[in-house]
Design an enzyme around this catalytic site. Structure first.
Site, PDB file in Angstrom:
ATOM      1  N   ARG A 287     -10.176  -0.916   3.185  1.00  9.14           N
ATOM      2  CA  ARG A 287     -11.019  -0.184   3.986  1.00  9.14           C
ATOM      3  C   ARG A 287     -11.891  -0.304   5.278  1.00  9.14           C
ATOM      4  O   ARG A 287     -11.520  -1.384   5.717  1.00  9.14           O
ATOM      5  CB  ARG A 287     -12.182   0.637   2.714  1.00  9.14           C
ATOM      6  CG  ARG A 287     -12.053   0.415   1.701  1.00  9.14           C
ATOM      7  CD  ARG A 287     -13.370   1.019   1.136  1.00  9.14           C
ATOM      8  NE  ARG A 287     -12.387   1.508  -0.759  1.00  9.14           N
ATOM      9  CZ  ARG A 287     -13.234   2.472  -0.932  1.00  9.14           C
ATOM     10  NH1 ARG A 287     -14.729   3.273  -0.367  1.00  9.14           N
ATOM     11  NH2 ARG A 287     -12.469   2.935  -2.611  1.00  9.14           N
ATOM     12  N   LYS A 381      -3.582   1.298   2.979  1.00 11.34           N
ATOM     13  CA  LYS A 381      -4.658   1.396   3.890  1.00 11.34           C
ATOM     14  C   LYS A 381      -4.871  -0.321   4.628  1.00 11.34           C
ATOM     15  O   LYS A 381      -5.091  -1.245   3.776  1.00 11.34           O
ATOM     16  CB  LYS A 381      -5.669   2.211   3.463  1.00 11.34           C
ATOM     17  CG  LYS A 381      -6.153   1.752   2.500  1.00 11.34           C
ATOM     18  CD  LYS A 381      -7.499   2.588   2.115  1.00 11.34           C
ATOM     19  CE  LYS A 381      -8.730   2.242   0.599  1.00 11.34           C
ATOM     20  NZ  LYS A 381      -7.668   2.498  -0.159  1.00 11.34           N
TER      21      LYS A 381
HETATM   22  C1  G16 Z   1      -8.972   3.139  -3.439  1.00  6.82           C
HETATM   23  C2  G16 Z   1      -7.495   3.827  -3.784  1.00  6.82           C
HETATM   24  C3  G16 Z   1      -7.947   4.974  -2.373  1.00  6.82           C
HETATM   25  C4  G16 Z   1      -9.403   5.641  -2.672  1.00  6.82           C
HETATM   26  C5  G16 Z   1     -10.331   5.021  -3.269  1.00  6.82           C
HETATM   27  C6  G16 Z   1     -11.302   5.609  -4.276  1.00  6.82           C
HETATM   28  O1  G16 Z   1      -9.616   2.864  -3.138  1.00  6.82           O
HETATM   29  O2  G16 Z   1      -6.768   3.013  -3.122  1.00  6.82           O
HETATM   30  O3  G16 Z   1      -6.854   6.415  -2.317  1.00  6.82           O
HETATM   31  O4  G16 Z   1      -9.469   7.321  -1.900  1.00  6.82           O
HETATM   32  O5  G16 Z   1     -10.317   4.580  -4.571  1.00  6.82           O
HETATM   33  O6  G16 Z   1     -11.259   6.237  -4.882  1.00  6.82           O
HETATM   34  P1  G16 Z   1     -12.034   7.537  -6.305  1.00  6.82           P
HETATM   35  O7  G16 Z   1     -12.504   7.904  -5.920  1.00  6.82           O
HETATM   36  O8  G16 Z   1     -10.798   7.742  -7.086  1.00  6.82           O
HETATM   37  O9  G16 Z   1     -12.612   6.641  -6.693  1.00  6.82           O
HETATM   38  P2  G16 Z   1      -9.995   1.259  -2.921  1.00  6.82           P
HETATM   39  O10 G16 Z   1     -10.294   0.871  -1.519  1.00  6.82           O
HETATM   40  O11 G16 Z   1     -11.370   1.597  -4.184  1.00  6.82           O
HETATM   41  O12 G16 Z   1      -9.258   0.394  -3.709  1.00  6.82           O
END
Ligand code: G16
Length: 548
Positions: A287, A381
């Site tokens: 992120r 990402k």
């Molecule tokens: C993950 C996913 C993302 C998503 C995010 C939030 O990110 O890879 O695509 O946008 O979770 O998801 P939610 O709204 O279901 O909590 P990361 O950075 O947590 O791996």
């Protein structure tokens, strides 16, 4: 000689359904007997080719959180018992998520296991997570995560070997029952890739001219990468990277680059002597948070601004094939795509949904409101990539972040956007709230909400244009006649109770109205969002836990 390969009898453990991004649970749950081994064996059972894993290489690494090293040792033993030929593991068990994607692709491996609960808190009382990425370097698509879950429900045994721990701090190759374990520098392949995408000489000149960056690694995995790239390869002064040593408990913070958990950075960027660019990344480095001097850039806007300016970096000089954004992400990127004359795809939340579009060459840049942006250079990402692309654009345009943002809004209009999160609410209440919204859907079109007519109300369903798969129930959308939207969904990444996310957006074409505080600009929609879903009444919360 005693056979070192062991077959351990086990029984299914409930609840191993991967969420938005792999299986995330409390550390204490992962520490239960057989828990991690059951899930790792379920991954192997779900992805094993008919010919087995003979000759195959598995990539392994994580964000350095508590339990990372123990988990890595267990997975190495199980990979040996399951017949892998080689494991490439980051030194100290470290690999950021985008770096793991890079290594999987560069070395043409079978896939990889990444140990991370992303932005969730770490430490013994915190969260742990595990996800599998396929040979394209991207998160396992839904049919594979479903297969892992199915395998976890019928598991009867798992394989491991009775061998001492591998020395994960020593670079080079070690042997585990005939399987080669190669401990690699976690930064090298990734840094080399970044050097090919961006104009590093120009960035060195930018820093040499006095440009100031403050990068907050939040005591998480990007520390070593940021030190090596910004302060090493690009010559930024020491101190550019703060909180740059990964800690198992992230210094007792949530490594979540938002305005609550990265408030210290925000305060510096709003201060009198602010640097030119402030940025942060999360637990596993996928992120990013971007703050200009005196101006926060929302992730949705950052995606649009990066897409509009990407041609200024060498890797994207030929232009973009297309752009993709998750459904709750604002429509700012759509306006850029329209101006560029390229398609814009709208996918469900979850980076895994971008994989097919990227593999098919339909899109070059993707992004999400949840602080994720990336491109076809890997299949995840990528936090540092986003910072480097911003730097490349700043080096070319020689303007401040705020000037670039204002020019962007003047050209394309501004999509005011906010996300309100209600964390750890009662699960039953959350489901009741969503069910209540779904019940209202047929009667909403034509009704007046926040002074405007509802044009569309549905539960988002995605038809993947590449493989034809359908993902239903991906979030309730209420779209008004002027394109304003309220979107509701439950997070798929939390580990305690439920998290309700409410996404609110309104377009403003008049440049005279581009400098309003976001919450003021959206006040009518925010009030309507509460009313429609009865948030206060059903959750007992009078305000969100996090506003982005
Ligand atoms: C993950 C996913 C993302 C998503 C995010 C939030 O990110 O890879 O695509 O946008 O979770 O998801 P939610 O709204 O279901 O909590 P990361 O950075 O947590 O791996």
């Amino acid at each position: 000689m005693k056979n070192p390969i062991l077959t351990i009898p086990t029984a299914p453990i409930a609840g191993m359904k991967p969420g938005t991004s792999g299986l995330r649970k409390k550390v204490t749950e992962f520490q239960q007997p057989h828990y991690l081994a059951n899930f790792v064996q379920s991954i192997f059972n779900a992805v094993r080719p008919t010919e087995g894993f003979t000759g195959q290489t598995l990539v392994l690494g994580g964000d350095g959180r508590f339990f990372n090293l123990e988990a890595a040792q267990l997975i190495i033993r199980m990979a040996a018992a399951n017949g892998f030929a080689r494991v490439l593991v980051g030194q100290g068990g470290i690999l950021s998520t985008p770096a793991a994607s890079c290594v999987i692709r560069k070395h043409q491996t079978f896939g990889g296991i990444i140990l991370s609960a992303s932005h969730n808190a770490g430490g013994p009382a915190g969260d742990f997570g595990i996800k599998f990425n396929a040979a394209n370097g991207g998160p396992a698509p839904e049919h594979l995560t479903e297969a892992m879950y199915a395998a976890s429900q019928v598991i009867t045994e798992y394989g491991t070997v009775d061998t001492p721990d591998v020395d994960l701090h020593r670079l080079g190759t070690q042997d585990v029952v005939g399987m080669a374990v190669e401990v690699i520098d976690p930064v090298a392949d990734y840094a080399e890739l970044m050097g090919r995408l961006f104009d590093f000489p120009k960035l060195r000149a930018l820093f040499a001219s006095g440009f100031r960056l403050r990068f907050d690694a939040m005591h998480a995995v990007t520390g070593p990468y940021a030190h090596a790239i910004f302060e090493g390869l690009l010559g930024a002064p020491a101190g550019t990277v703060v909180n740059g040593t990964p800690l198992p408990d992230f210094g007792d913070h949530h490594p979540d680059p938002n305005l609550v958990h990265a408030k210290a950075l925000y305060d510096v960027m709003m201060g009198a002597d602010a640097p030119d660019l402030g940025a942060a990344s999360d637990g596993d480095g996928d992120r990013n948070l971007i703050i200009g001097r005196g101006l926060f850039i929302s992730p949705s806007d950052s995606l649009a601004m990066l897409a509009a300016n990407a041609h200024r970096a060498p890797a994207y000089a030929q232009g973009l094939a297309g752009i993709a954004r998750s459904m709750p992400t604002s429509g700012a990127a759509d306006r850029v795509a329209a101006a560029l004359g390229v398609p814009c795809f709208e996918t469900p939340t979850g980076w895994k949904f971008f994989g097919n579009l990227l593999d098919a060459g339909k899109v070059t840049i993707c992004g999400e409101e949840s602080a994720g942006t990336g491109s076809d250079h890997v299949r995840e990402k990528d936090g540092l990539w986003a910072v480097l692309l911003w730097l490349n654009i700043l080096a070319e345009r020689r303007q401040s972040v705020a000037d670039i943002a204002r020019e962007h809004w003047a050209t394309y209009g501004r999509n005011y956007y906010t996300r309100h999160d209600y964390e750890e609410i009662d699960t039953a209440a959350a489901h009741q709230l969503m069910a209540g919204l779904r019940d209202q859907l047929p009667s909403l079109p034509g009704r007046t909400v926040a002074g405007k007519q509802v044009q569309l109300a549905d539960d988002f369903s995605y038809l993947d244009p590449v493989d034809g798969s359908v993902s239903a129930k991906q979030g309730v959308r209420v779209v008004l006649e002027d394109g304003s939207r309220i979107v509701y969904r439950l997070s798929g990444t939390g580990t305690a109770g439920a998290t309700l996310r409410v996404y609110i957006e309104q377009f403003e074409g008049d440049p005279a109205r581009h400098d309003l505080p976001t919450q003021d600009a959206l006040a009518a929609l925010i009030a309507a969002a509460d009313e429609l879903a009865r948030i206060r009444e059903l959750t007992g919360r009078t305000e969100p836990s996090v506003i982005t």
